[in-house]
Design an enzyme around this catalytic site. Sequence first.
Site, PDB file in Angstrom:
ATOM      1  N   GLU A 200     -50.200 -59.990  16.862  1.00  0.00           N
ATOM      2  CA  GLU A 200     -51.118 -60.274  15.755  1.00  0.00           C
ATOM      3  C   GLU A 200     -52.220 -61.180  16.302  1.00  0.00           C
ATOM      4  O   GLU A 200     -51.975 -62.321  16.679  1.00  0.00           O
ATOM      5  CB  GLU A 200     -50.366 -60.924  14.601  1.00  0.00           C
ATOM      6  CG  GLU A 200     -49.385 -59.958  13.940  1.00  0.00           C
ATOM      7  CD  GLU A 200     -48.601 -60.592  12.815  1.00  0.00           C
ATOM      8  OE1 GLU A 200     -48.983 -60.394  11.648  1.00  0.00           O
ATOM      9  OE2 GLU A 200     -47.613 -61.286  13.113  1.00  0.00           O
ATOM     10  N   ASP A 284     -50.244 -64.609  16.729  1.00  0.00           N
ATOM     11  CA  ASP A 284     -49.618 -64.682  18.051  1.00  0.00           C
ATOM     12  C   ASP A 284     -50.584 -65.099  19.150  1.00  0.00           C
ATOM     13  O   ASP A 284     -50.169 -65.675  20.157  1.00  0.00           O
ATOM     14  CB  ASP A 284     -49.016 -63.321  18.425  1.00  0.00           C
ATOM     15  CG  ASP A 284     -48.016 -62.826  17.406  1.00  0.00           C
ATOM     16  OD1 ASP A 284     -47.287 -63.667  16.830  1.00  0.00           O
ATOM     17  OD2 ASP A 284     -47.965 -61.602  17.162  1.00  0.00           O
ATOM     18  N   HIS A 333     -58.377 -57.530  29.116  1.00  0.00           N
ATOM     19  CA  HIS A 333     -58.079 -58.183  30.401  1.00  0.00           C
ATOM     20  C   HIS A 333     -57.563 -59.609  30.175  1.00  0.00           C
ATOM     21  O   HIS A 333     -56.531 -60.002  30.736  1.00  0.00           O
ATOM     22  CB  HIS A 333     -59.355 -58.186  31.245  1.00  0.00           C
ATOM     23  CG  HIS A 333     -59.238 -58.862  32.573  1.00  0.00           C
ATOM     24  ND1 HIS A 333     -59.325 -58.172  33.761  1.00  0.00           N
ATOM     25  CD2 HIS A 333     -59.070 -60.168  32.910  1.00  0.00           C
ATOM     26  CE1 HIS A 333     -59.205 -59.021  34.772  1.00  0.00           C
ATOM     27  NE2 HIS A 333     -59.054 -60.247  34.276  1.00  0.00           N
ATOM     28  N   GLU A 334     -58.283 -60.384  29.351  1.00  0.00           N
ATOM     29  CA  GLU A 334     -57.860 -61.767  29.112  1.00  0.00           C
ATOM     30  C   GLU A 334     -56.520 -61.807  28.388  1.00  0.00           C
ATOM     31  O   GLU A 334     -55.661 -62.645  28.691  1.00  0.00           O
ATOM     32  CB  GLU A 334     -58.933 -62.522  28.322  1.00  0.00           C
ATOM     33  CG  GLU A 334     -60.309 -62.559  28.977  1.00  0.00           C
ATOM     34  CD  GLU A 334     -60.284 -63.005  30.432  1.00  0.00           C
ATOM     35  OE1 GLU A 334     -59.400 -63.804  30.817  1.00  0.00           O
ATOM     36  OE2 GLU A 334     -61.135 -62.542  31.211  1.00  0.00           O
ATOM     37  N   HIS A 337     -53.760 -61.453  30.848  1.00  0.00           N
ATOM     38  CA  HIS A 337     -53.342 -62.693  31.513  1.00  0.00           C
ATOM     39  C   HIS A 337     -52.323 -63.443  30.659  1.00  0.00           C
ATOM     40  O   HIS A 337     -51.330 -63.964  31.177  1.00  0.00           O
ATOM     41  CB  HIS A 337     -54.548 -63.584  31.786  1.00  0.00           C
ATOM     42  CG  HIS A 337     -55.400 -63.127  32.930  1.00  0.00           C
ATOM     43  ND1 HIS A 337     -54.874 -62.685  34.121  1.00  0.00           N
ATOM     44  CD2 HIS A 337     -56.760 -63.050  33.066  1.00  0.00           C
ATOM     45  CE1 HIS A 337     -55.865 -62.363  34.950  1.00  0.00           C
ATOM     46  NE2 HIS A 337     -57.013 -62.563  34.329  1.00  0.00           N
ATOM     47  N   HIS A 343     -54.272 -60.682  38.603  1.00  0.00           N
ATOM     48  CA  HIS A 343     -55.352 -59.768  38.963  1.00  0.00           C
ATOM     49  C   HIS A 343     -54.873 -58.669  39.901  1.00  0.00           C
ATOM     50  O   HIS A 343     -54.055 -58.902  40.795  1.00  0.00           O
ATOM     51  CB  HIS A 343     -56.499 -60.523  39.638  1.00  0.00           C
ATOM     52  CG  HIS A 343     -57.401 -61.203  38.671  1.00  0.00           C
ATOM     53  ND1 HIS A 343     -58.049 -62.379  38.964  1.00  0.00           N
ATOM     54  CD2 HIS A 343     -57.771 -60.883  37.401  1.00  0.00           C
ATOM     55  CE1 HIS A 343     -58.788 -62.749  37.937  1.00  0.00           C
ATOM     56  NE2 HIS A 343     -58.633 -61.858  36.970  1.00  0.00           N
ATOM     57  N   CYS A 388     -42.528 -64.261  19.466  1.00  0.00           N
ATOM     58  CA  CYS A 388     -43.527 -64.023  18.418  1.00  0.00           C
ATOM     59  C   CYS A 388     -43.994 -62.580  18.364  1.00  0.00           C
ATOM     60  O   CYS A 388     -44.529 -62.137  17.347  1.00  0.00           O
ATOM     61  CB  CYS A 388     -44.719 -64.963  18.606  1.00  0.00           C
ATOM     62  SG  CYS A 388     -45.834 -64.530  19.977  1.00  0.00           S
TER      63      CYS A 388
END
Length: 414
Positions: A200, A284, A333-334, A337, A343, A388
């Site tokens: 979420e 989340d 992408h973020e 992480h 990467h 979560c």
Amino acid sequence: MIEVLLVTICLAVFPYQGSSIILESGNVNDYEVVYPRKVTALPKGAVQPKYEDAMQYELKVNGEPVVLHLEKNKELFSKDYSETHYSPDGRKITTNPSVEDHCYYRGRIENDADSTASISACNGLKGHFKLQGEMYLIEPLELSDSEAHAVFKLENVEKEDEAPKMCGVTQNWESYEPIKKASDLNLNPDQQNLPQRYIELVVVADHRVFMKYNSDLNTIRTRVHEIVNFINGFYRSLNIHVSLTDLEIWSNEDQINIQSASSDTLNAFAEWRETDLLNRKSHDNAQLLTAIELDEETLGLAPLGTMCDPKLSIGIVQDHSPINLLMGVTMAHELGHNLGMEHDGKDCLRGASLCIMRPGLTKGRSYEFSDDSMHYYERFLKQYKPQCILNKPLRIDPVSTPVSGNELLEAGEE
């Protein structure tokens, strides 16, 4: 027997090879103009909804007929989706808009098993589809004939500049221990059956974004919805459903100190999320969309392996491109992480697709998560068992509510 009314396809295709046109996505060098018409099978006399649960279109791409099957993305919004902006005097204005009959779709190309599509049908067709390993964008043309659309490859959008666009990732958060090596967890490199998970998501647009789009809340809303629809599509390969649970727009002023120094901005956003946002909205993960130019050619920054952490399940993304697909890749992408993905190599490919977790963003034929990204994500699940993302955000029929001050009101309140 029910009589079925079949609306047939009639479309013309006019390629403009070598021509150039300025579209919402930028200056496009090579494109085709198409007039798609929908195929609909409805009982005779039935009332057609504004946005059907399933739709079908035909296009001609490179002279070949293409059948595009679309299905409404019912996972796009959570059951308690809300929007917040601020009055000129700083009051929070929060609503729960009805999004049940929304206009965002996902889909596929007929007879192409590797195809995908993420499309907005709000005002014509806008989005992308993957055909024979190649990504195509489609968007309406502002012509007197409102049915005209442009179809073009991402590579045919002129580059704004040639500077490398990079992602930052921070792994030195004192409150989070390093993720163990994959070899320490005895992962099966061939395992593809990842468990179903649900994220979420909250997206926060800063004041510079508000000003960039001429203080138009609806323009920002549409842009964010399209970006999250793309993110949702990317994460389906990992068996993750990404649902937007809140959109917050800092319309009067920034609620934190936004700086070009990306690490400082990330720290400030982390503090605000923990002390403010989480106290009024369950979610989340939160991503900050900023129109400031981040330092060192950075397009985004996120801590590694922090999903579900009350402070650090965050990222920041620069609003760097008019192409919503590229914005979707950056935010995906973020978010990756946060899910433990490191990467990929700078030249990483998965088939003909560019890997989403490459350290730098470049235009490609298409985008996918690499096998390494899947394994990084799997080891994160095994090591941290984030709780979560276990709950499924079921959809309900929300009711639009009037607003007073900074409080949510019951429907019909005066």
